[in-house]
Design a protein around this motif. Structure first.
Motif, PDB file in Angstrom:
ATOM      1  N   GLN B  34       0.843  -1.189   0.000  1.00 45.23           N
ATOM      2  CA  GLN B  34       0.000   0.000   0.000  1.00 45.23           C
ATOM      3  C   GLN B  34       0.883   1.245   0.000  1.00 45.23           C
ATOM      4  OE1 GLN B  34      -3.009  -0.414   3.023  1.00 45.23           O
ATOM      5  NE2 GLN B  34      -4.228   1.305   2.313  1.00 45.23           N
ATOM      6  N   SER B  46      -4.497   6.855   2.201  1.00 40.86           N
ATOM      7  CA  SER B  46      -4.184   5.766   1.290  1.00 40.86           C
ATOM      8  C   SER B  46      -4.303   6.237  -0.155  1.00 40.86           C
ATOM      9  CB  SER B  46      -5.134   4.601   1.534  1.00 40.86           C
ATOM     10  OG  SER B  46      -4.849   3.537   0.648  1.00 40.86           O
ATOM     11  N   LEU B  47      -3.280   5.921  -0.955  1.00 40.69           N
ATOM     12  CA  LEU B  47      -3.273   6.289  -2.372  1.00 40.69           C
ATOM     13  C   LEU B  47      -3.620   5.089  -3.256  1.00 40.69           C
ATOM     14  CD1 LEU B  47       0.006   8.413  -2.418  1.00 40.69           C
ATOM     15  CD2 LEU B  47      -2.338   9.264  -2.386  1.00 40.69           C
ATOM     16  N   LEU B  48      -2.887   4.009  -3.070  1.00 39.54           N
ATOM     17  CA  LEU B  48      -3.071   2.836  -3.915  1.00 39.54           C
ATOM     18  C   LEU B  48      -2.787   1.584  -3.098  1.00 39.54           C
ATOM     19  CD1 LEU B  48      -1.216   4.089  -7.114  1.00 39.54           C
ATOM     20  CD2 LEU B  48      -3.656   3.539  -6.997  1.00 39.54           C
ATOM     21  N   GLU B  56      -0.001  -4.045 -10.950  1.00 39.59           N
ATOM     22  CA  GLU B  56      -0.035  -2.591 -10.843  1.00 39.59           C
ATOM     23  C   GLU B  56      -1.443  -2.107 -10.546  1.00 39.59           C
ATOM     24  OE1 GLU B  56       0.101  -1.917 -15.665  1.00 39.59           O
ATOM     25  OE2 GLU B  56       0.800  -0.321 -14.375  1.00 39.59           O
ATOM     26  N   GLN B  57      -1.505  -0.853 -10.081  1.00 38.59           N
ATOM     27  CA  GLN B  57      -2.764  -0.167  -9.845  1.00 38.59           C
ATOM     28  C   GLN B  57      -2.597   1.278 -10.288  1.00 38.59           C
ATOM     29  OE1 GLN B  57      -5.879  -0.788  -8.647  1.00 38.59           O
ATOM     30  NE2 GLN B  57      -5.507  -2.990  -8.469  1.00 38.59           N
ATOM     31  N   THR B  58      -3.708   1.857 -10.764  1.00 46.86           N
ATOM     32  CA  THR B  58      -3.669   3.240 -11.258  1.00 46.86           C
ATOM     33  C   THR B  58      -4.813   4.025 -10.633  1.00 46.86           C
ATOM     34  OG1 THR B  58      -2.664   2.588 -13.348  1.00 46.86           O
ATOM     35  CG2 THR B  58      -3.802   4.706 -13.289  1.00 46.86           C
ATOM     36  N   SER B  59      -4.510   5.283 -10.296  1.00 46.10           N
ATOM     37  CA  SER B  59      -5.538   6.198  -9.827  1.00 46.10           C
ATOM     38  C   SER B  59      -5.153   7.595 -10.280  1.00 46.10           C
ATOM     39  CB  SER B  59      -5.655   6.152  -8.306  1.00 46.10           C
ATOM     40  OG  SER B  59      -6.590   7.105  -7.842  1.00 46.10           O
ATOM     41  N   GLY B  60      -5.863   8.100 -11.276  1.00 44.23           N
ATOM     42  CA  GLY B  60      -5.565   9.439 -11.795  1.00 44.23           C
ATOM     43  C   GLY B  60      -4.156   9.537 -12.335  1.00 44.23           C
ATOM     44  N   ARG B  61      -3.362  10.449 -11.779  1.00 44.85           N
ATOM     45  CA  ARG B  61      -1.985  10.642 -12.228  1.00 44.85           C
ATOM     46  C   ARG B  61      -0.994   9.691 -11.546  1.00 44.85           C
ATOM     47  NH1 ARG B  61       0.109  14.848 -10.440  1.00 44.85           N
ATOM     48  NH2 ARG B  61      -1.510  15.508  -8.965  1.00 44.85           N
ATOM     49  N   ASN B  63       0.446   5.855 -10.635  1.00 42.44           N
ATOM     50  CA  ASN B  63       0.506   4.459 -11.048  1.00 42.44           C
ATOM     51  C   ASN B  63       1.530   3.756 -10.175  1.00 42.44           C
ATOM     52  OD1 ASN B  63       2.184   2.336 -12.785  1.00 42.44           O
ATOM     53  ND2 ASN B  63       0.067   2.304 -13.487  1.00 42.44           N
TER      54      ASN B  63
END
Lengths: 116, 110
Positions: B34, B46-48, B56-61, B63
């Motif tokens: 995390q 928490s970001l990702l 991998e995981q992506t959220s907005g800008r 990765n």
């Protein structure tokens, strides 16, 4: 809004005193944790609890005590036996512990404890 | 004992740059990894979250990638903004424990 509430935000302790930090969550999470953060050392685990009326020591439990009488609440007491209690204390929760399922940790906003 | 290292410890860049923050861990037997953000004097956001079966995981800008076999994760921030200035922490989950790195302190200048 669901989340974790820590209080107070700032706390001052005199030498020899016990103080209690509050942590309440309304996320219906099973597990709760207490971490201590010192500059340059990262976060270290003090205590954790997976279910009500049960808790385990983390890496730096000496001088601390906890209780878990309700699922929503996990207060931390910093006792006079903790020789260097000045730090930032963070409470966290997660839906479950173990390898299965999609879970992550949610943190509160912290309590800054200072010895005066 | 699991150890988590983050490089660099601090990073200062002008606005608009693409960034890579690195996280390495010694024990590949993790459940997930995390990434968090911490603003000064605040709690962790928490970001990702990357589960051990994911790459991998992506959220907005943002990765984040995970390579369990090599014990590495990277957080990629595209087109950085001054509001991205914060400390970024990675943490790995093993049995009943979340182990943190010491963080990367990021400053993005306008």
């Amino acid at each position: 809004d669901g989340g974790i509430t820590q209080s107070p935000k700032y706390l001052f302790r005199k030498e020899g005193q016990n103080v209690t930090l509050s942590c309440e969550q309304n996320l219906n999470h099973d597990a709760m944790y207490w971490y201590r953060q010192d500059p340059g050392q990262g976060l270290r685990l003090i205590y954790y609890s997976q279910i009500v009326n049960d808790f385990q020591k983390g890496d730096i439990a000496e001088g601390y005590s906890v209780s878990r009488e309700k699922k929503e609440s996990f207060p931390l007491t910093v006792t006079s036996a903790q020789k260097n209690p000045t730090a930032f204390y963070l409470c966290a929760s997660s839906p479950q512990t173990g390898p299965s399922g999609d879970y992550g940790y949610t943190f509160g906003s912290g309590t800054r404890l200072t010895v005066v | 004992k699991q150890e988590v290292t983050q490089i660099p410890a601090a990073l200062s860049v002008p606005e608009g740059e693409n960034l890579v923050l690195n996280c390495s861990f010694t024990d590949s037997a993790i459940y997930n990894l995390q990434w968090f953000r911490q603003d000064p004097g605040k709690g962790l956001t928490s970001l990702l979250l990357i589960q051990s079966s994911q790459r991998e995981q992506t959220s907005g800008r943002l990765n984040a990638s995970l390579d369990k076999s090599s014990g590495r994760s990277t957080l990629y921030i595209a087109a950085s903004q001054p509001g991205d200035s914060a400390t970024y922490l990675c943490a790995v989950t093993g049995f009943q424990k979340l182990v943190f790195g010491t963080g990367t302190r990021l400053l993005v200048s306008p």
